[in-house]
Design a protein around this motif. Structure first.
Motif, PDB file in Angstrom:
ATOM      1  N   THR D  46       1.052  -1.206  -0.018  1.00 31.45           N
ATOM      2  CA  THR D  46      -0.145   0.049  -0.003  1.00 31.45           C
ATOM      3  C   THR D  46       0.824   1.408  -0.214  1.00 31.45           C
ATOM      4  O   THR D  46       0.676   2.117  -0.772  1.00 31.45           O
ATOM      5  N   ARG D  47       1.819   1.162   0.804  1.00 28.15           N
ATOM      6  CA  ARG D  47       2.762   2.483   1.064  1.00 28.15           C
ATOM      7  C   ARG D  47       3.568   2.646  -0.521  1.00 28.15           C
ATOM      8  O   ARG D  47       3.848   3.736  -0.940  1.00 28.15           O
ATOM      9  N   ALA D  48       3.892   1.624  -1.064  1.00 28.79           N
ATOM     10  CA  ALA D  48       4.841   1.391  -2.058  1.00 28.79           C
ATOM     11  C   ALA D  48       3.584   2.375  -3.282  1.00 28.79           C
ATOM     12  O   ALA D  48       4.264   3.042  -4.120  1.00 28.79           O
ATOM     13  N   LEU D  49       2.207   1.664  -3.446  1.00 25.40           N
ATOM     14  CA  LEU D  49       1.503   2.487  -4.301  1.00 25.40           C
ATOM     15  C   LEU D  49       1.275   3.929  -4.136  1.00 25.40           C
ATOM     16  O   LEU D  49       1.265   4.523  -5.084  1.00 25.40           O
ATOM     17  N   GLN D  50       1.068   4.254  -2.793  1.00 29.36           N
ATOM     18  CA  GLN D  50       0.944   5.682  -2.629  1.00 29.36           C
ATOM     19  C   GLN D  50       2.171   6.484  -2.836  1.00 29.36           C
ATOM     20  O   GLN D  50       2.035   7.691  -3.424  1.00 29.36           O
TER      21      GLN D  50
END
Lengths: 93, 93, 93, 93
Positions: D46-50
């Motif tokens: 999720t953090r990588a996508l954001q």
């Protein structure tokens, strides 16, 4: 009595500090502070509110939800669902 | 003068309402309200704060950042980077 | 066996769909799709991932954490703390 | 050509790494990995996508939005509103 009751004073202190942050935001807007500085303070207040929520949630699970699970029965399942819905609201807010 | 200055009164009204929500949270904790009900109000206050932030950000981009871009020069780039950092803090808070 | 094991196939299906969304994002970037359209799809994939996390969390609490609480002892407390830390990571991501 | 076109290869590399993280999640679920370990990897993805979204957004503002502002006219306002809506979707996802 609820999960957070033992730490009631600590939660009240944190909420009063957040109230102070919100009043500080009003002063900044009233004084035409630079937008980015206002935003930085909004982010800080948001994080402080979420830290309160995470604390309440941990105590809720370790007291109210745990009690319902120890007692057993359909109430246990209802408490887990209710806590999960609160977690979802928090993740999405 | 900043992007939000034209809507200053509207922002002050919204921040006062959020201050009222935080005081309501203190009353709930003081009255030993049910944890999940407290959490629901924390989520509502968090969403209200983020709506203020999104409003400020939109006005900041359409005024301060747009002015810097119209003027051109290295300032434009600095303003975009500064706004992007504020967006990142908001997404992660 | 874990909380989600009974729904394993459903979780695998959801994760495969998210993998498809990420591959769709690669195609969009490769085809020079409009930035805002790419961002809309990134938000959709992020929400899908968080829905998976919320599902896993609910099953974790109603199985693993509940079992530890029913058994009692220091393990129960450790499980609640571990779940709370996972909730915090989720809220902050 | 869009804001991110100059960094297209870098974005493709990051999205392929996220695709790998999602496939890793499928293997974890398939192997009955511990729920909390799965959740930790979901948070990382999720953090990588954001982070991808924040990068795209910064380039979108400094190119597409800045171009519309430099050109002037009603298009500039539309671009700012469109970017603000994308930021709101990101903050709320």
């Amino acid at each position: 009595m609820h999960g957070y009751s033992g730490d009631k004073q600590a939660y009240l202190t944190r909420l009063r500090r957040i109230e102070g942050q919100i009043r500080g935001l009003q002063r900044m807007v009233d004084d035409d502070a630079y937008c980015i500085d206002v935003l930085t303070q909004v982010s800080a207040a948001t994080r402080a509110l979420q830290a309160v929520a995470l604390g309440l949630l941990e105590e809720h699970i370790s007291h109210c939800v745990a009690d319902a699970i120890s007692t057993g029965g359909p109430e246990a399942d209802a408490k887990v669902k209710e806590a999960s819905a609160a977690i979802a609201r928090l993740v999405r807010s």
